[in-house]
Design an enzyme around this catalytic site. Sequence first.
Site, PDB file in Angstrom:
ATOM      1  N   LYS A 101       0.854  -1.194   0.000  1.00 42.70           N
ATOM      2  CA  LYS A 101       0.000   0.000   0.000  1.00 42.70           C
ATOM      3  C   LYS A 101       0.890   1.245   0.000  1.00 42.70           C
ATOM      4  O   LYS A 101       2.091   1.162   0.265  1.00 42.70           O
ATOM      5  CB  LYS A 101      -0.919  -0.017   1.227  1.00 42.70           C
ATOM      6  CG  LYS A 101      -0.196   0.012   2.566  1.00 42.70           C
ATOM      7  CD  LYS A 101      -1.156  -0.277   3.711  1.00 42.70           C
ATOM      8  CE  LYS A 101      -0.434  -0.259   5.043  1.00 42.70           C
ATOM      9  NZ  LYS A 101      -1.274  -0.754   6.142  1.00 42.70           N
ATOM     10  N   TYR A 128      17.092  29.516   9.133  1.00 47.32           N
ATOM     11  CA  TYR A 128      15.937  30.351   9.506  1.00 47.32           C
ATOM     12  C   TYR A 128      15.723  30.323  11.011  1.00 47.32           C
ATOM     13  O   TYR A 128      15.872  29.279  11.655  1.00 47.32           O
ATOM     14  CB  TYR A 128      14.680  29.841   8.811  1.00 47.32           C
ATOM     15  CG  TYR A 128      14.653  30.127   7.327  1.00 47.32           C
ATOM     16  CD1 TYR A 128      14.610  31.433   6.853  1.00 47.32           C
ATOM     17  CD2 TYR A 128      14.660  29.086   6.412  1.00 47.32           C
ATOM     18  CE1 TYR A 128      14.576  31.694   5.481  1.00 47.32           C
ATOM     19  CE2 TYR A 128      14.626  29.337   5.052  1.00 47.32           C
ATOM     20  CZ  TYR A 128      14.583  30.639   4.589  1.00 47.32           C
ATOM     21  OH  TYR A 128      14.551  30.882   3.259  1.00 47.32           O
TER      22      TYR A 128
HETATM   23  C1  LIG Z   1      -0.588  -1.844   6.723  1.00 50.57           C
HETATM   24  C2  LIG Z   1      -1.221  -3.113   7.136  1.00 50.57           C
HETATM   25  C3  LIG Z   1      -0.432  -4.238   7.383  1.00 50.57           C
HETATM   26  C4  LIG Z   1       1.072  -4.199   7.373  1.00 50.57           C
HETATM   27  O1  LIG Z   1       1.522  -3.678   8.606  1.00 50.57           O
HETATM   28  P1  LIG Z   1       3.086  -3.551   8.902  1.00 50.57           P
HETATM   29  O2  LIG Z   1       3.122  -3.045  10.299  1.00 50.57           O
HETATM   30  O3  LIG Z   1       3.629  -2.568   7.930  1.00 50.57           O
HETATM   31  O4  LIG Z   1       3.645  -4.898   8.733  1.00 50.57           O
HETATM   32  C5  LIG Z   1      -1.079  -5.426   7.674  1.00 50.57           C
HETATM   33  N1  LIG Z   1      -2.437  -5.495   7.730  1.00 50.57           N
HETATM   34  C6  LIG Z   1      -3.205  -4.423   7.518  1.00 50.57           C
HETATM   35  C7  LIG Z   1      -4.686  -4.552   7.617  1.00 50.57           C
HETATM   36  C8  LIG Z   1      -2.638  -3.195   7.223  1.00 50.57           C
HETATM   37  O5  LIG Z   1      -3.422  -2.136   7.012  1.00 50.57           O
END
Ligand SMILES: *Cc1c(COP(=O)(O)O)cnc(C)c1O
Length: 365
Positions: A35, A256
Amino acid sequence: MPRPIHAVVHQDALTHNLQVARNATPDSQVFAVVKANAYGHGIERVYPALSAADGFALLDLAEAKRIRALGWTGPILLLEGVFSPQDLYDCTQDQLSFTVHHLSQIEWIERHPAPAQFHVYLKMNSGMNRLGFQPAAYREAWQRLHALPQVASITHMTHFSDADGNRFGESGINYQQRIFEQTVEGLAGPRSISNSAAILRHPLHSDVVRSGIMLYGSAPDYPAHSIDHWTLKPTMSLRSELLAIQDLQPNDTVGYGSSFMADRPLKIGIVACGYADGYQRISPTGTPILVDGVRTRTVGRVSMDMLAVDLTPVPQAAVGSEVVLWGRSKTGATLSIDDVAVASGTVGYELMCAVTARVPFIIQT
Ligand SMILES: *Cc1c(COP(=O)(O)O)cnc(C)c1O
Protein backbone atom coordinates in the site's frame (compact mmCIF):
# COMPACT_ATOMS: atom_id res chain seq x y z
CA MET A 1 23.70 17.97 -13.93
CA PRO A 2 20.60 17.27 -11.83
CA ARG A 3 20.48 18.25 -8.19
CA PRO A 4 22.40 15.53 -6.35
CA ILE A 5 19.57 14.23 -4.16
CA HIS A 6 18.23 10.82 -5.08
CA ALA A 7 16.72 7.71 -3.47
CA VAL A 8 18.03 4.21 -4.05
CA VAL A 9 15.83 1.11 -3.77
CA HIS A 10 17.92 -1.94 -2.90
CA GLN A 11 16.66 -5.18 -4.44
CA ASP A 12 19.06 -7.36 -2.45
CA ALA A 13 17.71 -5.94 0.82
CA LEU A 14 14.06 -6.48 -0.23
CA THR A 15 14.87 -10.08 -1.15
CA HIS A 16 16.68 -10.57 2.14
CA ASN A 17 13.90 -9.05 4.28
CA LEU A 18 11.26 -11.17 2.55
CA GLN A 19 13.33 -14.21 3.45
CA VAL A 20 13.40 -13.05 7.10
CA ALA A 21 9.58 -13.00 7.03
CA ARG A 22 9.51 -16.48 5.48
CA ASN A 23 11.93 -17.88 8.05
CA ALA A 24 9.86 -16.42 10.88
CA THR A 25 6.61 -17.96 9.55
CA PRO A 26 7.66 -21.06 7.59
CA ASP A 27 4.12 -22.50 7.46
CA SER A 28 2.43 -19.31 6.26
CA GLN A 29 1.84 -17.68 2.94
CA VAL A 30 3.72 -14.39 3.03
CA PHE A 31 1.84 -11.51 1.44
CA ALA A 32 3.86 -8.36 0.75
CA VAL A 33 1.96 -5.24 1.77
CA VAL A 34 2.56 -2.64 -0.93
CA LYS A 35 0.00 0.00 0.00
CA ALA A 36 1.00 3.66 -0.26
CA ASN A 37 2.98 2.89 -3.40
CA ALA A 38 5.02 0.23 -1.58
CA TYR A 39 5.62 2.41 1.47
CA GLY A 40 6.96 5.15 -0.76
CA HIS A 41 9.41 2.91 -2.64
CA GLY A 42 7.31 2.60 -5.80
CA ILE A 43 5.37 -0.57 -6.65
CA GLU A 44 7.24 -1.09 -9.91
CA ARG A 45 10.59 -0.65 -8.13
CA VAL A 46 9.97 -3.27 -5.44
CA TYR A 47 8.22 -5.73 -7.74
CA PRO A 48 11.33 -7.50 -9.09
CA ALA A 49 12.29 -8.60 -5.56
CA LEU A 50 8.86 -8.87 -3.94
CA SER A 51 7.37 -10.94 -6.75
CA ALA A 52 8.90 -13.82 -4.75
CA ALA A 53 6.11 -13.28 -2.18
CA ASP A 54 2.95 -15.41 -2.20
CA GLY A 55 0.64 -12.46 -2.69
CA PHE A 56 0.29 -8.69 -2.47
CA ALA A 57 -1.90 -6.60 -0.19
CA LEU A 58 -2.82 -2.97 -0.80
CA LEU A 59 -5.68 -0.48 -0.78
CA ASP A 60 -6.51 0.93 -4.20
CA LEU A 61 -7.86 -0.68 -7.33
CA ALA A 62 -5.41 1.47 -9.27
CA GLU A 63 -2.45 -0.01 -7.38
CA ALA A 64 -3.83 -3.52 -7.87
CA LYS A 65 -4.07 -2.90 -11.60
CA ARG A 66 -0.45 -1.74 -11.67
CA ILE A 67 0.59 -5.08 -10.18
CA ARG A 68 -1.46 -7.01 -12.73
CA ALA A 69 0.15 -4.88 -15.45
CA LEU A 70 3.55 -6.11 -14.23
CA GLY A 71 2.44 -9.66 -14.99
CA TRP A 72 1.50 -10.83 -11.49
CA THR A 73 -1.08 -13.64 -11.65
CA GLY A 74 -1.13 -14.60 -7.95
CA PRO A 75 -3.34 -13.31 -5.12
CA ILE A 76 -3.95 -9.61 -4.50
CA LEU A 77 -5.85 -8.53 -1.39
CA LEU A 78 -7.63 -5.18 -1.01
CA LEU A 79 -7.12 -4.36 2.67
CA GLU A 80 -10.00 -1.89 2.98
CA GLY A 81 -12.31 -3.89 0.74
CA VAL A 82 -14.39 -2.43 -2.04
CA PHE A 83 -15.54 1.16 -1.80
CA SER A 84 -18.64 0.77 -3.99
CA PRO A 85 -20.74 -2.02 -5.55
CA GLN A 86 -19.17 -1.10 -8.88
CA ASP A 87 -15.72 -2.08 -7.59
CA LEU A 88 -16.89 -5.70 -7.46
CA TYR A 89 -16.74 -5.82 -11.27
CA ASP A 90 -13.07 -4.82 -11.11
CA CYS A 91 -12.50 -7.53 -8.52
CA THR A 92 -13.84 -10.10 -10.95
CA GLN A 93 -11.95 -8.71 -13.90
CA ASP A 94 -8.62 -8.44 -12.07
CA GLN A 95 -9.19 -11.42 -9.76
CA LEU A 96 -8.84 -9.45 -6.56
CA SER A 97 -9.55 -10.75 -3.08
CA PHE A 98 -10.94 -8.20 -0.68
CA THR A 99 -11.68 -7.54 2.94
CA VAL A 100 -15.30 -7.41 4.08
CA HIS A 101 -15.54 -5.23 7.15
CA HIS A 102 -19.02 -3.71 7.00
CA LEU A 103 -22.61 -4.85 6.46
CA SER A 104 -23.10 -2.72 3.38
CA GLN A 105 -20.26 -4.60 1.68
CA ILE A 106 -22.12 -7.89 2.31
CA GLU A 107 -25.26 -6.37 0.78
CA TRP A 108 -23.29 -5.32 -2.31
CA ILE A 109 -22.04 -8.89 -2.74
CA GLU A 110 -25.58 -10.27 -2.29
CA ARG A 111 -26.87 -8.00 -5.02
CA HIS A 112 -23.97 -8.67 -7.36
CA PRO A 113 -24.98 -10.91 -10.25
CA ALA A 114 -23.75 -14.50 -10.15
CA PRO A 115 -21.63 -16.32 -11.28
CA ALA A 116 -19.00 -14.08 -9.65
CA GLN A 117 -16.76 -16.04 -7.29
CA PHE A 118 -15.14 -13.87 -4.67
CA HIS A 119 -12.39 -14.73 -2.21
CA VAL A 120 -13.16 -12.59 0.80
CA TYR A 121 -11.33 -11.82 4.03
CA LEU A 122 -13.90 -11.28 6.77
CA LYS A 123 -12.50 -8.74 9.16
CA MET A 124 -13.09 -8.84 12.87
CA ASN A 125 -12.70 -5.78 15.05
CA SER A 126 -10.75 -7.34 17.92
CA GLY A 127 -9.93 -4.06 19.64
CA MET A 128 -8.27 -1.68 17.18
CA ASN A 129 -11.67 -0.09 16.55
CA ARG A 130 -10.98 1.02 13.01
CA LEU A 131 -12.49 -1.57 10.67
CA GLY A 132 -14.33 -4.84 11.14
CA PHE A 133 -17.30 -6.59 12.67
CA GLN A 134 -17.62 -6.66 16.43
CA PRO A 135 -17.07 -10.18 17.78
CA ALA A 136 -20.77 -10.40 18.65
CA ALA A 137 -21.74 -9.75 15.01
CA TYR A 138 -18.93 -11.70 13.36
CA ARG A 139 -20.42 -15.19 13.23
CA GLU A 140 -23.66 -13.92 11.74
CA ALA A 141 -21.71 -12.06 9.06
CA TRP A 142 -19.76 -15.23 8.34
CA GLN A 143 -22.96 -17.32 8.03
CA ARG A 144 -24.44 -14.78 5.68
CA LEU A 145 -21.40 -14.76 3.41
CA HIS A 146 -21.03 -18.52 3.64
CA ALA A 147 -24.53 -18.96 2.21
CA LEU A 148 -23.84 -16.83 -0.88
CA PRO A 149 -23.09 -18.42 -4.25
CA GLN A 150 -20.96 -15.34 -5.05
CA VAL A 151 -18.49 -16.23 -2.29
CA ALA A 152 -15.86 -18.86 -3.07
CA SER A 153 -13.88 -18.70 0.17
CA ILE A 154 -13.81 -16.82 3.48
CA THR A 155 -10.56 -16.13 5.35
CA HIS A 156 -10.81 -15.02 8.99
CA MET A 157 -8.96 -11.76 9.44
CA THR A 158 -8.10 -9.36 12.19
CA HIS A 159 -5.45 -6.67 12.71
CA PHE A 160 -3.50 -6.13 15.93
CA SER A 161 -3.30 -2.73 17.55
CA ASP A 162 -0.44 -3.60 19.92
CA ALA A 163 1.68 -6.34 18.33
CA ASP A 164 4.71 -4.08 18.68
CA GLY A 165 4.46 -3.67 22.45
CA ASN A 166 2.42 -4.04 25.57
CA ARG A 167 -1.02 -3.00 26.54
CA PHE A 168 -2.09 -2.60 30.13
CA GLY A 169 0.80 -4.75 31.26
CA GLU A 170 0.17 -7.81 29.09
CA SER A 171 1.72 -8.75 25.79
CA GLY A 172 0.02 -6.48 23.31
CA ILE A 173 -1.80 -9.15 21.37
CA ASN A 174 -2.99 -11.54 24.06
CA TYR A 175 -6.36 -9.95 24.55
CA GLN A 176 -7.03 -9.59 20.82
CA GLN A 177 -5.89 -13.10 20.11
CA ARG A 178 -8.24 -14.45 22.79
CA ILE A 179 -11.21 -12.59 21.33
CA PHE A 180 -10.34 -13.75 17.82
CA GLU A 181 -9.94 -17.42 18.79
CA GLN A 182 -13.16 -17.49 20.78
CA THR A 183 -15.11 -15.87 17.98
CA VAL A 184 -13.93 -18.03 15.06
CA GLU A 185 -14.04 -21.29 17.00
CA GLY A 186 -15.65 -24.00 14.94
CA LEU A 187 -15.85 -21.89 11.76
CA ALA A 188 -13.96 -23.34 8.83
CA GLY A 189 -11.48 -21.37 6.80
CA PRO A 190 -7.92 -20.07 6.84
CA ARG A 191 -6.77 -17.15 8.99
CA SER A 192 -4.87 -13.97 8.30
CA ILE A 193 -3.86 -12.12 11.44
CA SER A 194 -0.15 -11.25 11.57
CA ASN A 195 1.46 -7.96 10.54
CA SER A 196 5.23 -7.38 10.72
CA ALA A 197 5.34 -6.94 14.48
CA ALA A 198 3.36 -10.13 15.03
CA ILE A 199 5.48 -12.05 12.51
CA LEU A 200 8.66 -11.13 14.35
CA ARG A 201 7.46 -11.14 17.95
CA HIS A 202 4.62 -13.64 18.24
CA PRO A 203 4.55 -17.16 16.79
CA LEU A 204 0.89 -17.47 15.82
CA HIS A 205 -1.27 -19.57 13.55
CA SER A 206 -1.76 -17.23 10.61
CA ASP A 207 -2.15 -19.01 7.27
CA VAL A 208 -1.60 -15.72 5.47
CA VAL A 209 0.70 -13.13 7.03
CA ARG A 210 0.63 -9.50 5.91
CA SER A 211 4.19 -8.26 6.10
CA GLY A 212 4.69 -4.59 5.47
CA ILE A 213 7.25 -2.47 7.26
CA MET A 214 9.73 -5.27 7.93
CA LEU A 215 10.15 -5.81 4.19
CA TYR A 216 11.25 -2.19 3.91
CA GLY A 217 14.00 -2.43 6.51
CA SER A 218 12.38 -0.73 9.49
CA ALA A 219 11.85 -2.45 12.84
CA PRO A 220 8.15 -2.45 13.77
CA ASP A 221 9.01 -2.29 17.47
CA TYR A 222 11.87 0.21 17.44
CA PRO A 223 13.39 1.28 19.82
CA ALA A 224 12.73 -1.94 21.77
CA HIS A 225 14.46 -3.73 18.89
CA SER A 226 16.49 -2.46 15.96
CA ILE A 227 16.75 -3.73 12.40
CA ASP A 228 20.09 -5.27 13.38
CA HIS A 229 18.33 -7.27 16.09
CA TRP A 230 15.82 -8.58 13.54
CA THR A 231 18.55 -8.94 10.86
CA LEU A 232 16.66 -6.64 8.49
CA LYS A 233 18.41 -4.45 5.92
CA PRO A 234 17.52 -0.92 4.77
CA THR A 235 15.76 -1.00 1.40
CA MET A 236 15.66 2.73 0.73
CA SER A 237 18.64 5.06 0.85
CA LEU A 238 18.02 8.78 0.61
CA ARG A 239 21.31 10.24 -0.59
CA SER A 240 22.60 13.66 -1.50
CA GLU A 241 25.79 15.70 -1.39
CA LEU A 242 27.33 18.70 0.30
CA LEU A 243 26.71 21.86 -1.72
CA ALA A 244 28.78 24.21 0.44
CA ILE A 245 30.88 24.46 3.60
CA GLN A 246 30.71 27.23 6.19
CA ASP A 247 33.19 27.97 8.96
CA LEU A 248 31.32 29.32 11.97
CA GLN A 249 32.72 31.43 14.76
CA PRO A 250 31.34 31.30 18.31
CA ASN A 251 27.84 32.87 18.43
CA ASP A 252 27.28 32.46 14.67
CA THR A 253 23.86 30.99 13.93
CA VAL A 254 22.52 28.64 11.26
CA GLY A 255 19.39 28.79 9.14
CA TYR A 256 15.94 30.35 9.51
CA GLY A 257 15.09 31.56 12.94
CA SER A 258 18.75 31.33 13.96
CA SER A 259 17.69 28.35 16.04
CA PHE A 260 21.23 26.92 16.27
CA MET A 261 24.14 28.96 17.66
CA ALA A 262 27.74 27.78 17.60
CA ASP A 263 29.44 27.79 21.00
CA ARG A 264 32.88 27.25 19.44
CA PRO A 265 34.47 27.46 15.99
CA LEU A 266 32.49 24.95 13.93
CA LYS A 267 32.69 23.65 10.37
CA ILE A 268 29.29 22.86 8.90
CA GLY A 269 28.17 21.43 5.56
CA ILE A 270 25.10 22.47 3.57
CA VAL A 271 23.18 19.49 2.14
CA ALA A 272 20.99 19.49 -0.96
CA CYS A 273 17.94 18.12 0.85
CA GLY A 274 15.03 19.89 2.47
CA TYR A 275 11.41 19.43 3.43
CA ALA A 276 10.32 19.75 -0.20
CA ASP A 277 12.20 16.47 -0.74
CA GLY A 278 10.27 14.83 2.10
CA TYR A 279 12.81 15.27 4.89
CA GLN A 280 10.83 16.31 7.96
CA ARG A 281 11.02 20.00 8.80
CA ILE A 282 10.39 19.04 12.41
CA SER A 283 13.68 17.07 12.59
CA PRO A 284 15.61 18.97 15.27
CA THR A 285 19.28 19.83 15.69
CA GLY A 286 20.96 16.53 16.52
CA THR A 287 19.09 14.31 14.06
CA PRO A 288 21.58 11.64 12.90
CA ILE A 289 22.96 11.80 9.35
CA LEU A 290 25.98 10.32 7.51
CA VAL A 291 28.64 12.38 5.72
CA ASP A 292 31.22 10.33 3.81
CA GLY A 293 29.86 7.35 5.73
CA VAL A 294 30.54 8.98 9.12
CA ARG A 295 27.66 9.54 11.52
CA THR A 296 27.12 13.14 12.55
CA ARG A 297 24.15 15.42 13.32
CA THR A 298 22.02 18.05 11.66
CA VAL A 299 22.19 21.61 12.96
CA GLY A 300 19.55 24.34 12.72
CA ARG A 301 16.18 24.33 11.00
CA VAL A 302 15.51 22.24 7.92
CA SER A 303 14.58 24.55 5.07
CA MET A 304 12.71 23.80 1.85
CA ASP A 305 15.73 22.74 -0.20
CA MET A 306 18.65 22.56 2.23
CA LEU A 307 19.74 21.53 5.67
CA ALA A 308 23.01 21.87 7.60
CA VAL A 309 25.27 19.26 9.22
CA ASP A 310 28.02 19.41 11.80
CA LEU A 311 31.30 18.36 10.14
CA THR A 312 33.29 17.99 13.37
CA PRO A 313 33.61 14.17 13.06
CA VAL A 314 34.37 14.43 9.29
CA PRO A 315 36.97 17.22 8.95
CA GLN A 316 38.00 15.99 5.48
CA ALA A 317 34.47 16.50 4.08
CA ALA A 318 34.28 18.79 1.05
CA VAL A 319 31.77 20.05 -1.48
CA GLY A 320 30.52 16.92 -3.25
CA SER A 321 30.94 14.66 -0.24
CA GLU A 322 28.23 12.00 -0.04
CA VAL A 323 25.43 12.59 2.48
CA VAL A 324 23.06 9.81 3.56
CA LEU A 325 19.83 11.05 5.12
CA TRP A 326 18.89 7.42 5.86
CA GLY A 327 19.84 4.03 4.48
CA ARG A 328 23.18 2.89 3.13
CA SER A 329 26.17 4.88 1.97
CA LYS A 330 28.12 3.85 -1.13
CA THR A 331 30.81 2.49 1.17
CA GLY A 332 28.32 0.34 3.08
CA ALA A 333 27.86 2.42 6.26
CA THR A 334 24.24 2.39 7.35
CA LEU A 335 21.93 4.77 9.16
CA SER A 336 18.65 3.11 10.06
CA ILE A 337 15.57 5.08 9.06
CA ASP A 338 14.30 4.26 12.57
CA ASP A 339 17.08 6.34 14.16
CA VAL A 340 16.14 9.34 12.04
CA ALA A 341 12.43 8.78 12.72
CA VAL A 342 12.78 8.63 16.50
CA ALA A 343 14.88 11.80 16.51
CA SER A 344 12.08 13.42 14.49
CA GLY A 345 9.26 12.22 16.71
CA THR A 346 7.83 9.81 14.16
CA VAL A 347 8.20 6.30 12.73
CA GLY A 348 10.09 4.88 9.76
CA TYR A 349 6.76 4.29 7.99
CA GLU A 350 6.10 8.02 7.75
CA LEU A 351 9.58 8.97 6.56
CA MET A 352 9.64 6.46 3.73
CA CYS A 353 6.15 7.43 2.58
CA ALA A 354 7.01 11.12 2.61
CA VAL A 355 9.75 11.29 -0.04
CA THR A 356 8.37 13.68 -2.64
CA ALA A 357 7.92 13.39 -6.38
CA ARG A 358 10.87 15.66 -7.19
CA VAL A 359 13.34 13.09 -5.80
CA PRO A 360 14.57 10.77 -8.57
CA PHE A 361 14.73 7.07 -7.73
CA ILE A 362 17.39 4.57 -8.76
CA ILE A 363 16.95 0.79 -8.58
CA GLN A 364 20.03 -1.05 -7.36
CA THR A 365 20.14 -4.77 -8.02
C1 LIG B 1 -0.59 -1.84 6.72
C2 LIG B 1 -1.22 -3.11 7.14
C3 LIG B 1 -0.43 -4.24 7.38
C4 LIG B 1 1.07 -4.20 7.37
O1 LIG B 1 1.52 -3.68 8.61
P1 LIG B 1 3.09 -3.55 8.90
O2 LIG B 1 3.12 -3.04 10.30
O3 LIG B 1 3.63 -2.57 7.93
O4 LIG B 1 3.64 -4.90 8.73
C5 LIG B 1 -1.08 -5.43 7.67
N1 LIG B 1 -2.44 -5.49 7.73
C6 LIG B 1 -3.20 -4.42 7.52
C7 LIG B 1 -4.69 -4.55 7.62
C8 LIG B 1 -2.64 -3.20 7.22
O5 LIG B 1 -3.42 -2.14 7.01
